[in-house]
Write an enzyme that holds these catalytic residues in place. Structure first.
Site, PDB file in Angstrom:
ATOM      1  N   ARG A  68       0.831  -1.213   0.000  1.00 54.62           N
ATOM      2  CA  ARG A  68       0.000   0.000   0.000  1.00 54.62           C
ATOM      3  C   ARG A  68       0.865   1.263   0.000  1.00 54.62           C
ATOM      4  O   ARG A  68       0.556   2.251  -0.652  1.00 54.62           O
ATOM      5  CB  ARG A  68      -0.894   0.055   1.239  1.00 54.62           C
ATOM      6  CG  ARG A  68      -1.816  -1.056   1.464  1.00 54.62           C
ATOM      7  CD  ARG A  68      -3.083  -1.069   0.650  1.00 54.62           C
ATOM      8  NE  ARG A  68      -3.900  -2.125   1.202  1.00 54.62           N
ATOM      9  CZ  ARG A  68      -3.752  -3.420   0.895  1.00 54.62           C
ATOM     10  NH1 ARG A  68      -2.844  -3.783   0.026  1.00 54.62           N
ATOM     11  NH2 ARG A  68      -4.517  -4.333   1.451  1.00 54.62           N
ATOM     12  N   HIS A  72       0.565   4.345  -2.505  1.00 54.46           N
ATOM     13  CA  HIS A  72       0.291   5.707  -2.052  1.00 54.46           C
ATOM     14  C   HIS A  72       1.416   6.663  -2.442  1.00 54.46           C
ATOM     15  O   HIS A  72       1.173   7.848  -2.691  1.00 54.46           O
ATOM     16  CB  HIS A  72       0.085   5.721  -0.540  1.00 54.46           C
ATOM     17  CG  HIS A  72      -1.249   5.182  -0.118  1.00 54.46           C
ATOM     18  ND1 HIS A  72      -1.953   5.669   0.961  1.00 54.46           N
ATOM     19  CD2 HIS A  72      -2.030   4.194  -0.635  1.00 54.46           C
ATOM     20  CE1 HIS A  72      -3.098   5.005   1.100  1.00 54.46           C
ATOM     21  NE2 HIS A  72      -3.148   4.101   0.137  1.00 54.46           N
ATOM     22  N   ASN A  97      -3.068   8.396   4.841  1.00 54.39           N
ATOM     23  CA  ASN A  97      -1.828   7.651   5.061  1.00 54.39           C
ATOM     24  C   ASN A  97      -1.579   7.276   6.522  1.00 54.39           C
ATOM     25  O   ASN A  97      -0.568   6.628   6.830  1.00 54.39           O
ATOM     26  CB  ASN A  97      -0.632   8.465   4.547  1.00 54.39           C
ATOM     27  CG  ASN A  97      -0.615   8.565   3.037  1.00 54.39           C
ATOM     28  OD1 ASN A  97      -1.106   7.676   2.344  1.00 54.39           O
ATOM     29  ND2 ASN A  97      -0.057   9.655   2.513  1.00 54.39           N
ATOM     30  N   HIS A 194      -5.688  -5.806  -2.848  1.00 55.83           N
ATOM     31  CA  HIS A 194      -6.437  -5.939  -1.601  1.00 55.83           C
ATOM     32  C   HIS A 194      -6.640  -7.395  -1.211  1.00 55.83           C
ATOM     33  O   HIS A 194      -7.268  -7.677  -0.192  1.00 55.83           O
ATOM     34  CB  HIS A 194      -7.793  -5.243  -1.727  1.00 55.83           C
ATOM     35  CG  HIS A 194      -7.700  -3.746  -1.682  1.00 55.83           C
ATOM     36  ND1 HIS A 194      -8.767  -2.923  -1.980  1.00 55.83           N
ATOM     37  CD2 HIS A 194      -6.662  -2.911  -1.383  1.00 55.83           C
ATOM     38  CE1 HIS A 194      -8.392  -1.658  -1.859  1.00 55.83           C
ATOM     39  NE2 HIS A 194      -7.118  -1.626  -1.497  1.00 55.83           N
TER      40      HIS A 194
END
Length: 330
Positions: A68, A72, A97, A194
């Site tokens: 992730r 990001h 975040n 995911h």
């Protein structure tokens, strides 16, 4: 005539080679390439790999966190390690975040790399490599990671607003991905990440109680699954509780995430929408190998989409810097 023919042949060969070069540039991105550190720091990738393995073996939840974090990072200012910077009003402090963890893995790898090859390997590259290694440790296939990124000098929380959000419609998701040069297949593939990891209840609890003011749950969720989620996320008290994004398989990189979407067990509203929208549903069906659809191998396609994503807005050459400490500008 022979001279004319030879000239035409030369032109055809030149055009072919030019096209080949353009193709190579597209694959590798803006100056990155596989094996960038083969001479300057031959152990770079092995040091990152062993570091990630050590941390993930101790805490398997960190694999999803690193994946992730890379995502990001790339969606804000490009893949330049700006997510790693500490300080007031930096990307790290933005609400989207706050749930990220695993910064110590990147710091640990950087410390070892600075000892082996001072000032050579960027924090941005460490993060890109660590994301790949996290997937592999979770049972996914490996892929070659083009390296050569440099670290950015800008990290602002205000820039994080363009990240895909848990309640985004498919149209909004497609717009955000297209803005980064990623197509609909990339969208479905990368969101498929995911298949590992969890989400805090606060990011989807609106689906469980009084959805859109109806005093009921989101009808897109399988009713038997609603009760499970409500138990894990009690109304008004369970905002910080965490729930697996891929029920029953949160530590394994596989296609069960897509099966859950088909069975109306997608946790995030933005995830379940991938099954409900025809433009994305077809890719979910192909990853599931459903009859009547041309199959796609998720593990293979994930690596391809990750390479595309990892070359978003990269800084190379004299742009940016090679940080000595990933959490601080030089």
């Amino acid at each position: 005539m022979e001279g004319v023919f030879n000239n035409k042949k030369f032109i055809l060969v030149f055009v072919f080679m030019l096209g080949l070069c353009i193709g190579i540039t597209t694959v590798h991105g803006q100056g990155t390439r596989v094996g960038f550190y083969s001479r300057t720091c031959p152990r770079a990738e092995s040091i990152v790999r062993s570091t990630v393995r050590s941390h993930v073996n101790s805490d398997p939840t960190l694999a999803a966190k690193i994946l992730r974090m890379h995502f990001h990072d790339c969606f804000v200012q490009g893949c330049d390690g700006s997510i790693l910077i500490s300080g007031p009003a930096t990307e790290k402090t933005a609400f989207a975040n706050l749930g990220l963890r695993g910064y110590e893995i990147i710091d640990d790898a950087k410390t070892q790399l600075e000892a082996a090859c001072p000032g050579v390997v960027s924090c941005a590259d460490i993060l890109a490599l660590a994301a790949r290694d996290s997937v592999v440790l979770s049972g996914g296939l490996s892929w070659q990671v083009p390296t050569g990124r440099r670290d950015g000098r800008v990290s602002q929380a205000s820039d994080v607003s363009n990240l895909p959000a848990p309640s985004d419609s498919v149209d909004v998701q497609k717009q955000k991905f297209a803005a980064k040069g990623l197509n609909t297949q990339d969208l479905v593939t990368l969101v498929g990440g995911h298949t590992i990891g969890t989400s805090q209840c606060q990011f989807f609890s609106n689906r469980l109680f009084n959805f859109n003011g109806t005093a009921a749950a989101d009808p897109a969720i399988d009713p038997s699954f609603v009760s499970n989620l409500q138990a894990l996320c009690p109304q008004n008290t369970g905002a910080a509780n965490r729930v697996a994004l891929d029920t029953g398989s949160q530590f394994k990189f596989d296609t069960s995430y897509f099966s859950n979407l088909r069975n109306r067990r997608g946790v995030l509203q933005s995830d379940q929408a991938l099954w409900n929208d025809p433009s994305t549903k077809s890719f979910v069906q192909r990853y599931l190998g459903l009859r009547g659809f041309l199959g796609l191998t998720f593990n293979v396609e994930f690596g391809k989409s990750m390479v595309k994503m990892s070359n978003i807005g990269v800084k190379t050459g004299t742009d940016g810097e090679i940080r000595k400490i990933c959490s601080a500008f030089n």
